[in-house]
Design a protein around this motif. Structure first.
Motif, mmCIF file in Angstrom:
data_model
loop_
_atom_site.group_PDB
_atom_site.id
_atom_site.type_symbol
_atom_site.label_atom_id
_atom_site.label_comp_id
_atom_site.label_asym_id
_atom_site.label_seq_id
_atom_site.Cartn_x
_atom_site.Cartn_y
_atom_site.Cartn_z
ATOM 1 N N ALA A 5 12.093 5.679 -1.247
ATOM 2 C CA ALA A 5 11.631 5.947 0.111
ATOM 3 C C ALA A 5 10.113 5.985 0.194
ATOM 4 O O ALA A 5 9.529 5.704 1.232
ATOM 5 C CB ALA A 5 12.218 7.263 0.613
ATOM 6 N N THR A 6 9.455 6.372 -0.934
ATOM 7 C CA THR A 6 8.004 6.491 -0.917
ATOM 8 C C THR A 6 7.300 5.242 -1.428
ATOM 9 O O THR A 6 6.091 5.119 -1.310
ATOM 10 C CB THR A 6 7.560 7.691 -1.764
ATOM 11 N N ALA A 7 8.032 4.306 -2.012
ATOM 12 C CA ALA A 7 7.424 3.079 -2.534
ATOM 13 C C ALA A 7 6.908 2.229 -1.394
ATOM 14 O O ALA A 7 7.447 2.249 -0.280
ATOM 15 C CB ALA A 7 8.441 2.298 -3.357
ATOM 16 N N LYS A 8 5.870 1.472 -1.674
ATOM 17 C CA LYS A 8 5.331 0.573 -0.660
ATOM 18 C C LYS A 8 6.304 -0.558 -0.357
ATOM 19 O O LYS A 8 7.001 -1.042 -1.240
ATOM 20 C CB LYS A 8 4.001 -0.019 -1.130
ATOM 21 N N GLU A 9 6.326 -0.976 0.902
ATOM 22 C CA GLU A 9 7.124 -2.133 1.298
ATOM 23 C C GLU A 9 6.438 -3.407 0.792
ATOM 24 O O GLU A 9 5.236 -3.586 0.992
ATOM 25 C CB GLU A 9 7.248 -2.186 2.816
ATOM 26 N N PRO A 10 7.155 -4.299 0.131
ATOM 27 C CA PRO A 10 6.545 -5.567 -0.271
ATOM 28 C C PRO A 10 6.069 -6.359 0.953
ATOM 29 O O PRO A 10 6.727 -6.352 1.999
ATOM 30 C CB PRO A 10 7.682 -6.307 -0.990
ATOM 31 N N VAL A 11 4.940 -7.028 0.822
ATOM 32 C CA VAL A 11 4.328 -7.764 1.933
ATOM 33 C C VAL A 11 4.315 -9.256 1.606
ATOM 34 O O VAL A 11 3.917 -9.660 0.503
ATOM 35 C CB VAL A 11 2.891 -7.285 2.205
ATOM 36 N N ALA A 12 4.756 -10.067 2.573
ATOM 37 C CA ALA A 12 4.814 -11.515 2.374
ATOM 38 C C ALA A 12 4.044 -12.237 3.470
ATOM 39 O O ALA A 12 4.052 -11.828 4.630
ATOM 40 C CB ALA A 12 6.267 -11.987 2.364
ATOM 41 N N VAL A 13 3.392 -13.326 3.098
ATOM 42 C CA VAL A 13 2.734 -14.221 4.047
ATOM 43 C C VAL A 13 3.719 -15.347 4.348
ATOM 44 O O VAL A 13 4.064 -16.124 3.464
ATOM 45 C CB VAL A 13 1.437 -14.807 3.468
ATOM 46 N N VAL A 14 4.182 -15.408 5.596
ATOM 47 C CA VAL A 14 5.206 -16.404 5.949
ATOM 48 C C VAL A 14 4.698 -17.455 6.929
ATOM 49 O O VAL A 14 5.386 -18.440 7.199
ATOM 50 C CB VAL A 14 6.469 -15.723 6.529
ATOM 51 N N GLY A 15 3.511 -17.242 7.481
ATOM 52 C CA GLY A 15 2.949 -18.217 8.412
ATOM 53 C C GLY A 15 1.443 -18.285 8.271
ATOM 54 O O GLY A 15 0.780 -17.254 8.158
ATOM 55 N N ILE A 16 0.906 -19.497 8.254
ATOM 56 C CA ILE A 16 -0.539 -19.696 8.136
ATOM 57 C C ILE A 16 -0.955 -20.785 9.114
ATOM 58 O O ILE A 16 -0.300 -21.830 9.211
ATOM 59 C CB ILE A 16 -0.935 -20.120 6.711
ATOM 60 N N PHE A 347 -8.359 -16.096 1.796
ATOM 61 C CA PHE A 347 -7.070 -15.443 1.570
ATOM 62 C C PHE A 347 -5.924 -16.386 1.925
ATOM 63 O O PHE A 347 -4.927 -16.484 1.207
ATOM 64 C CB PHE A 347 -6.977 -14.170 2.418
ATOM 65 N N ALA A 348 -6.055 -17.082 3.059
ATOM 66 C CA ALA A 348 -4.992 -17.973 3.516
ATOM 67 C C ALA A 348 -4.835 -19.168 2.584
ATOM 68 O O ALA A 348 -3.709 -19.597 2.276
ATOM 69 C CB ALA A 348 -5.287 -18.448 4.936
ATOM 70 N N GLU A 349 -5.957 -19.711 2.123
ATOM 71 C CA GLU A 349 -5.882 -20.861 1.219
ATOM 72 C C GLU A 349 -5.259 -20.460 -0.118
ATOM 73 O O GLU A 349 -4.523 -21.248 -0.726
ATOM 74 C CB GLU A 349 -7.267 -21.468 1.013
ATOM 75 N N ALA A 350 -5.528 -19.244 -0.583
ATOM 76 C CA ALA A 350 -4.874 -18.761 -1.797
ATOM 77 C C ALA A 350 -3.360 -18.686 -1.581
ATOM 78 O O ALA A 350 -2.565 -19.075 -2.452
ATOM 79 C CB ALA A 350 -5.428 -17.392 -2.187
ATOM 80 N N ALA A 351 -2.963 -18.208 -0.398
ATOM 81 C CA ALA A 351 -1.539 -18.120 -0.080
ATOM 82 C C ALA A 351 -0.903 -19.502 0.022
ATOM 83 O O ALA A 351 0.238 -19.715 -0.421
ATOM 84 C CB ALA A 351 -1.340 -17.337 1.216
#
Length: 393
Positions: A5-16, A347-351
């Motif tokens: 419950a306390t762990a961070k939610e994983p974050v994903a880049v799905v649109g650029i 950041f976006a180009e890395a993604a």
């Protein structure tokens, strides 16, 4: 409370999405410019405006365009009416910082899907002279950012023993990479290395062709949680680590060649991502290099090379698109520079690289990539490490 419950939610880049970057986008207003990038990001994610829970935007100082607090009237263009909207500002690093604020809102489970965007319309003002402060605040003839950073480049050359040709190699490499990026501002098809080396000296040792352009443009990303990533039409880029650091512009003992804040920021990101050998574990780097000499300087600052050795990676071809540590395969800031968006573009180009969607400038087999931005008098830093695989939980 359970650890789950306390762990961070994983974050994903799905649109650029990004705009075409040019010297002057006179065909669109500021609102039209940002909406162009936002729509492309939504289309990439196959989402609509109603799917966005909040908007986080960033830009450089308002005086660069002469429009104060433009976020207030851009809410409509960004589908943010009735939704939370935040603005971020950390000078030239703002595009990266803006993406990190958006990512943290998802990691903290405040929102599930966030549109983040950064922009600049430099043609409507003059950033170079906006950065030229009058006496007594700085010495005369210190026009623009180049005048501020040139002494730091000279200090690096003295400390490292780098040959004076290193800067030209970086600029030539990045401008050639830009030819593979249809969104890049500068497409100099006939540029030769000799032309770079013989271009006019602006701020010794920085030559005209070793500097960034002044661009209009915007960049946007759609970030989401694990559930949103599972529905994405294309492979996402997962955020494995992200951090911001800052330090004063001037203080006794400040190392302008390799700022401590940059080192600390990189170390934090590597710790989060489990990176112990960045030179071997990272496949591509989108680095904030507005003046070509900052490639070898940042290679050292970010731990890819020992102090005084960064220029050797450039000289040996390691940082080329076909090298084993490609730096700025997109052409970087040296080819495209809408200041407020330049960090987010990194950041976006890395993604894009770890999603395998970078097109002609794709680094083959890229699984982990670093996005890097710095701003102000090299006192603001923001970075993230993204990967093709979801982070371990």
């Amino acid at each position: 409370m359970s650890s789950a419950a306390t762990a961070k939610e994983p974050v994903a880049v799905v649109g650029i999405g990004q705009t075409q970057h040019v010297a002057a986008r006179r065909d669109v207003s500021l609102a039209g410019l940002v909406r162009e990038a936002a729509r492309r990001a939504l289309e990439d994610a196959e989402l609509g405006w109603a799917d966005i829970d909040a908007v986080v935007l960033g830009k450089a100082p308002d005086f660069f365009e002469g429009v104060m607090m433009p976020e207030l009237y851009l809410a409509d263009a960004l589908g943010a009416v009735g939704k939370p909207m935040l603005r971020v500002h950390t000078a030239g690093s703002v595009g990266g910082s803006t993406a990190l604020v958006a990512a943290n809102l998802i990691a903290a489970r405040v929102h599930r899907t966030v549109l983040t965007l950064a922009f600049e319309k430099q043609s409507e003002s003059n950033a170079m002279w906006g950065l030229s402060l009058p006496i007594p605040f700085q010495q005369p003839l210190l026009a623009g950012a180049g005048g501020f950073f040139a002494p730091h480049v000279r200090a690096y050359i003295r400390r490292s023993g780098a040959p004076v040709t290193t800067g030209s190699l970086v600029a030539y490499k990045d401008r050639r990479n830009a030819l593979k990026n249809p969104y890049a501002h500068l497409h100099e098809h006939d540029l030769t290395l000799e032309q770079v080396r013989s271009s006019p000296m602006l701020w010794d040792p920085i030559r005209y062709s070793e500097t960034c352009p002044s661009s209009d443009g915007a960049c946007a990303m759609v970030l989401t949680d694990r559930t949103g990533a599972a529905r994405a039409p294309h492979p996402p880029a997962w955020v494995h680590g992200g951090a911001m650091r800052s330090e004063p512009t001037l203080f006794a003992g400040k190392d302008f060649v390799s700022p401590q804040a940059g080192k600390d920021c990189a170390a934090d990101v590597y710790r989060q991502a489990g990176i112990t050998d960045p030179r071997r574990q990272i496949d591509a780097v989108e680095m904030y290099v507005p003046f070509s000499w900052y490639e070898p300087m940042w290679l050292e600052n970010l731990g890819f090379a020992e102090e005084g050795e960064g220029w050797r990676l450039t000289e040996s071809g390691v940082t080329a698109l076909d090298g084993d540590l490609p730096v700025n395969p997109s052409g970087g800031v040296l080819s495209t520079n809408p200041i407020g968006a330049s960090g987010m573009l990194r950041f976006a180009e890395a993604a894009l690289q770890v999603r395998g969607r970078a097109g002609a400038h794709q680094v083959e087999g890229a699984r982990r990539a670093l996005g890097h931005a710095y701003g102000g008098g090299a006192q603001f830093f923001s970075m993230w490490l993204v990967g093709a695989d979801a982070p371990a939980t």
